[in-house]
Design an enzyme around this catalytic site. Structure first.
Site, mmCIF file in Angstrom:
data_model
loop_
_atom_site.group_PDB
_atom_site.id
_atom_site.type_symbol
_atom_site.label_atom_id
_atom_site.label_comp_id
_atom_site.label_asym_id
_atom_site.label_seq_id
_atom_site.Cartn_x
_atom_site.Cartn_y
_atom_site.Cartn_z
ATOM 1 N N HIS A 154 0.818 -1.218 0.000
ATOM 2 C CA HIS A 154 0.000 0.000 0.000
ATOM 3 C C HIS A 154 0.845 1.259 0.000
ATOM 4 O O HIS A 154 0.357 2.338 -0.336
ATOM 5 C CB HIS A 154 -0.923 0.000 1.223
ATOM 6 C CG HIS A 154 -2.031 -1.009 1.115
ATOM 7 N ND1 HIS A 154 -3.322 -0.671 0.844
ATOM 8 C CD2 HIS A 154 -2.018 -2.368 1.211
ATOM 9 C CE1 HIS A 154 -4.072 -1.761 0.791
ATOM 10 N NE2 HIS A 154 -3.293 -2.811 1.013
ATOM 11 N N ASP A 361 3.391 9.377 -0.571
ATOM 12 C CA ASP A 361 2.214 8.574 -0.218
ATOM 13 C C ASP A 361 2.016 7.495 -1.273
ATOM 14 O O ASP A 361 2.146 7.780 -2.473
ATOM 15 C CB ASP A 361 0.973 9.483 -0.179
ATOM 16 C CG ASP A 361 -0.012 9.093 0.917
ATOM 17 O OD1 ASP A 361 -0.056 7.909 1.270
ATOM 18 O OD2 ASP A 361 -0.737 9.982 1.408
HETATM 19 C C1 GDG Z 1 -2.252 3.640 3.346
HETATM 20 C C2 GDG Z 1 -1.185 4.302 2.468
HETATM 21 C C3 GDG Z 1 -2.784 4.280 0.557
HETATM 22 C C4 GDG Z 1 -9.063 9.277 7.813
HETATM 23 N N1 GDG Z 1 -9.490 9.894 8.918
HETATM 24 C C5 GDG Z 1 -10.694 9.383 9.204
HETATM 25 C C6 GDG Z 1 -10.996 8.408 8.244
HETATM 26 N N2 GDG Z 1 -9.991 8.375 7.401
HETATM 27 C C7 GDG Z 1 -9.958 7.523 6.202
HETATM 28 C C8 GDG Z 1 -9.892 8.343 4.945
HETATM 29 C C9 GDG Z 1 -9.270 7.357 3.977
HETATM 30 C C10 GDG Z 1 -8.329 6.586 4.888
HETATM 31 O O1 GDG Z 1 -8.785 6.751 6.226
HETATM 32 C C11 GDG Z 1 -6.895 7.115 4.789
HETATM 33 O O2 GDG Z 1 -6.343 6.592 3.618
HETATM 34 P P1 GDG Z 1 -5.094 7.227 2.882
HETATM 35 O O3 GDG Z 1 -4.956 6.542 1.590
HETATM 36 O O4 GDG Z 1 -5.333 8.686 2.758
HETATM 37 O O5 GDG Z 1 -3.820 7.047 3.820
HETATM 38 P P2 GDG Z 1 -3.166 5.877 4.794
HETATM 39 O O6 GDG Z 1 -3.958 5.695 6.018
HETATM 40 O O7 GDG Z 1 -1.757 6.304 5.033
HETATM 41 O O8 GDG Z 1 -3.212 4.539 3.912
HETATM 42 C C12 GDG Z 1 -1.838 5.157 1.393
HETATM 43 C C13 GDG Z 1 -3.728 3.506 1.442
HETATM 44 O O9 GDG Z 1 -3.028 2.768 2.454
HETATM 45 C C14 GDG Z 1 -4.572 2.532 0.640
HETATM 46 O O10 GDG Z 1 -3.779 1.693 -0.127
HETATM 47 O O11 GDG Z 1 -3.546 5.132 -0.273
HETATM 48 O O12 GDG Z 1 -0.844 5.703 0.546
HETATM 49 O O13 GDG Z 1 -0.301 5.098 3.274
HETATM 50 O O14 GDG Z 1 -10.215 6.476 3.469
HETATM 51 O O15 GDG Z 1 -11.165 8.803 4.588
HETATM 52 N N3 GDG Z 1 -12.140 7.692 8.227
HETATM 53 C C15 GDG Z 1 -13.020 7.938 9.221
HETATM 54 N N4 GDG Z 1 -12.776 8.889 10.214
HETATM 55 C C16 GDG Z 1 -11.641 9.619 10.218
HETATM 56 O O16 GDG Z 1 -11.444 10.483 11.092
HETATM 57 N N5 GDG Z 1 -14.165 7.258 9.248
#
Ligand code: GDG
Length: 469
Positions: A154, A361
């Site tokens: 990821h 990222d």
């Molecule tokens: C890893 C990789 C890759 C965030 N705060 C809340 C919340 N979130 C949700 C977001 C989004 C997810 O969490 C975060 O996903 P990201 O992709 O932005 O980042 P990582 O957590 O670092 O994820 C990344 C991912 O895996 C998938 O392969 O894209 O690069 O580092 O969905 O909306 N959800 C809720 N409350 C929050 O306060 N419900």
């Protein structure tokens, strides 16, 4: 149809609508919810007598186990999050290496593979996720498990010059070759991996595109993770309808900027705050006319570098509000807690700008969620870091360099002034990509390729003399 077994570090028995913050949890949950199967991994419990639990909710059976304090410190806090995470995000300066932690990382992978073995049927497909579990397939092969095993990373895969900073890089990367298929978010990541395999360990890129190294033949491909756009759109619409009467606290209608990130140094939060401050210095006409909401739920709070970034952000947020606020204007709302998914999508829809500027990222799902939440008739603008995997696909965002605070301030100014026709054009282009490369496409293409690739038998852990290296 064979069963799908998903293995990831963290498994939370997730009730509908209560999805944990974190891209992997969101993506895997949505994928499994549709296909059904087993989700196997750590429960998040740390105890001297770890228990295994099985719980079925809807189509998903969750099998979770606890870790001992030593396992947690070495495998999770140590090698996974203090060595692999920073190095895979190009942050050698924040990484440390400790041999006992690496041994613990290998040991926990072996323990998890042994616990999975009795649950397996011969035609199950095993899909392993992320950097905590790189050696998982090798441990499975050692136990005689012959099922197809795929791995999806990821996070970014760093270039060999950075990767080789990890002292046991050879041992670690050798274990990765026991997978049948290795998936990356972007072509840049896949090429960095191929570069390591062909240059660093003299592996062979075969005519059919597969790789042979350490006596194993396997495939590496690009599978950008997506979102479920219709569901997000519906959530955003319904959330906005509910919130509308409460929206206005004062009579002033201000433009809104939104960011949502786990509190992590890879997300570029400090630079982002500085860019926001620079917006008012360079373009004072925006003063009092803009509000920035940064939601940053705490993560990995017991890892030292995470405590440091939190302090830095609190001080930066205090500085901005102290310097710029007025009785009726608070420029920055920094919320250090998680929010319900519906609330988030409503905030996305309400916001004129999605400000997504990680320093590095793998993908960044928030960028896609922001776009999918927009009102097609009056969409907001996505300002996106060139170093997010999402920038490979969402080329109609305003692409910025997250190390250039003035450049980001200029992009914010441009976004704040962007005419409706341009916003619509950019939105429509991004939506067509988000729709065609959605979460189903991610899961289906990865699993299709995993099923299709008939690899050579991998039951042997010893390298066969038939292959190079
Ligand atoms: C890893 C990789 C890759 C965030 N705060 C809340 C919340 N979130 C949700 C977001 C989004 C997810 O969490 C975060 O996903 P990201 O992709 O932005 O980042 P990582 O957590 O670092 O994820 C990344 C991912 O895996 C998938 O392969 O894209 O690069 O580092 O969905 O909306 N959800 C809720 N409350 C929050 O306060 N419900």
């Amino acid at each position: 149809m064979s069963r799908l077994i998903v293995v990831s570090n963290r498994v939370a028995p997730i009730k509908p609508g209560k999805v944990a913050a974190g891209g992997l949890a969101v993506g895997v949950y949505d994928a499994l919810r549709q296909s059904g199967g087993i989700w196997f991994g750590w429960s998040g419990e740390v105890s001297s007598t770890p228990q295994t639990n099985t719980e079925t909710v809807g189509e998903i059976t969750y099998v979770t186990m606890g870790l001992t304090r030593q396992d947690y410190d070495q495998y999770y806090r140590g090698f996974s999050n203090a060595t692999l995470w920073p190095i895979f995000h190009y942050r050698i300066d924040l990484a440390r290496y400790n041999r006992q932690e690496y041994d613990g990382y290998r040991r926990v992978n072996g323990m998890l593979a042994a616990q999975l073995k009795p649950l397996l049927k011969p035609d199950d497909i095993i899909w392993v996720h992320d950097y905590h579990l790189i050696p998982f397939a090798e441990e499975c092969r050692r136990l005689g498990i012959r099922n197809r095993i795929g791995f999806f990373l990821h996070i970014p895969f760093p270039p060999p010059e950075i990767l080789t900073v990890i002292p046991p890089h050879n041992d670690l990367l050798k274990t990765l070759c026991f997978y049948d298929l290795i998936g990356f978010q972007t072509e840049t990541d896949r090429l960095a991996f191929q570069d390591y395999m062909t240059r660093e360990v003299r592996g062979i890129l075969e005519k059919d595109g597969s790789l042979t190294a350490y006596g194993q033949n396997f495939r590496a491909g690009v599978y950008p993770i997506g979102v479920v756009p219709d569901e997000i759109q519906e959530l955003a619409e319904s959330s906005q309808r509910r919130r509308r009467p409460m929206r206005r606290i004062t009579d002033v209608e201000r433009k809104k900027i939104i960011s949502v990130d786990r509190l992590d140094y890879s997300k570029g939060l400090v630079e982002r705050f500085k860019a926001y401050e620079a917006l008012f210095d360079r373009f004072p006409e925006h003063r009092r006319g803009v509000e920035f909401i940064q939601i940053a739920p705490t993560s990995r709070s017991d890892v030292k570098t995470y405590q440091h970034i939190r302090q830095q952000l609190e001080s930066e947020a205090g500085h901005i509000n102290g310097r710029l606020s007025d009785l009726d204007w608070t420029p920055l709302h920094y919320l250090n807690k998680s929010h319900d998914r519906r609330v988030l999508t409503g905030l996305f829809r309400d916001a004129d700008i999605g400000f997504v500027t990680p320093l590095r990222d793998g993908m960044n799902l928030v960028a896609k969620e922001y776009v999918a939440s927009q009102d097609p008739d009056d969409p907001g603008v996505l300002v996106l870091s060139r170093f997010a995997g999402a920038a490979h696909e969402l080329t109609s965002a305003l692409i910025v360099n997250p190390y250039d605070c003035i450049g980001m301030a200029e992009a914010l100014d441009r976004a704040l002034r962007m005419p409706l026709a341009e916003r619509r054009d950019r939105y429509e282009h991004m939506m067509s990509i988000i729709r065609s490369a959605d979460l189903d496409a991610w899961r289906d293409t990865f699993l299709r390729d995993l099923r299709a690739f008939s690899s050579r038998p991998k039951a042997q852990v010893q390298a066969s003399p038939l292959f190079s290296v």
